[in-house]
Scaffold this active site. Sequence first.
Site, short mmCIF file in Angstrom:
data_model
loop_
_atom_site.label_atom_id
_atom_site.label_comp_id
_atom_site.label_asym_id
_atom_site.label_seq_id
_atom_site.Cartn_x
_atom_site.Cartn_y
_atom_site.Cartn_z
CE LYS A 144 -2.72 -3.25 -0.09
NZ LYS A 144 -2.98 -3.77 -1.47
CG ASP A 169 -8.24 -4.13 -3.36
OD1 ASP A 169 -7.76 -5.22 -2.97
OD2 ASP A 169 -9.37 -3.73 -3.02
O1 LIG Z 1 -0.99 -6.31 1.49
C1 LIG Z 1 -1.86 -6.52 0.66
N1 LIG Z 1 -1.55 -6.73 -0.63
C2 LIG Z 1 -0.17 -6.68 -1.06
C3 LIG Z 1 0.59 -7.94 -0.74
O2 LIG Z 1 0.27 -8.90 -1.69
C4 LIG Z 1 -3.31 -6.60 1.09
C5 LIG Z 1 -3.59 -6.70 2.45
C6 LIG Z 1 -4.92 -6.80 2.90
C7 LIG Z 1 -5.23 -6.91 4.35
C8 LIG Z 1 -4.39 -7.64 5.20
C9 LIG Z 1 -4.69 -7.76 6.56
C10 LIG Z 1 -5.83 -7.14 7.06
F1 LIG Z 1 -6.13 -7.26 8.38
C11 LIG Z 1 -6.65 -6.39 6.24
C12 LIG Z 1 -6.36 -6.28 4.88
C13 LIG Z 1 -5.97 -6.80 1.97
C14 LIG Z 1 -5.69 -6.70 0.61
O3 LIG Z 1 -6.70 -6.70 -0.33
C15 LIG Z 1 -4.36 -6.58 0.16
O4 LIG Z 1 -4.16 -6.44 -1.19
MG LIG Z 2 -6.00 -6.00 -2.16
#
Ligand SMILES: O=C(NCCO)c1cc(-c2ccc(F)cc2)cc(O)c1O
Ligand SMILES: [Mg+2]
Length: 214
Positions: A144, A169
């Site tokens: 992010k 996203d």
């Molecule tokens: O880090 C993310 N993506 C990049 C690594 O591949 C990512 C994380 C989360 C998420 C995680 C932990 C939580 F507690 C809440 C959200 C959700 C997503 O859609 C995401 O894309």
């Molecule tokens: Mg995502």
Amino acid sequence: TQTTRPQRMLAAVQKNATRGDPRSVVKAIDQFCRQKEWAMNVGDEKGCILDSVVTEVNPATVLELGTYCGYSTVRIASLLPSNAKLITLEFNPDYAAIARQVIAWAGLEDKVQLVEGASGDWIPKMKEKFGIETFDLVFLDHWKDRYLPDTKLMEECGLLRKGSILLADNVICPGTPDYLEYIRNSPRYKSQYFKSHLEYTKVEDGLEKSVFLG
Ligand SMILES: O=C(NCCO)c1cc(-c2ccc(F)cc2)cc(O)c1O
Ligand SMILES: [Mg+2]
């Protein structure tokens, strides 16, 4: 020895989905994430918004930042015209290894080029390495804190043209505050927020769709 969550997700695809049927791959992953283990795919609710944007843009060139296990890669690639090109970047080699197999199970390997490495390293090489002029659609779903620097990098590298669409996203959860602030206040973009929920949960999240004005 212990398997990883991506490995268990792939096993669920190979068990429950039909080879060559992208919709059954998407369904198998969503069922796995709802019934067995949460995972950070864009998911079915935000996935429908993604599908509608892809269909509306009908892109010839797509860049996905953040492949993870290939769920959104499969959603996007299954909607592309036959001559279209989707390049997806993944930093984590374990995720990339699973994603290749998920994409292959869906029968979409000919539409997708999965590149392993850091987005900041690869974005400046897109033109020379892949013969890309500009991207019609970019789906941001990687780290992010990379959304903003990579967007600025794509601008600097001339990878965006008047009308290019950025779809991001997680702009609420986990959140991308610096990206949102930039893209919503920049005169070079027109942005629109699609309210939704964090994949497979009731927590608020959403997608930010932005048109590059040139
Ligand atoms: O880090 C993310 N993506 C990049 C690594 O591949 C990512 C994380 C989360 C998420 C995680 C932990 C939580 F507690 C809440 C959200 C959700 C997503 O859609 C995401 O894309
Ligand atoms: Mg995502």
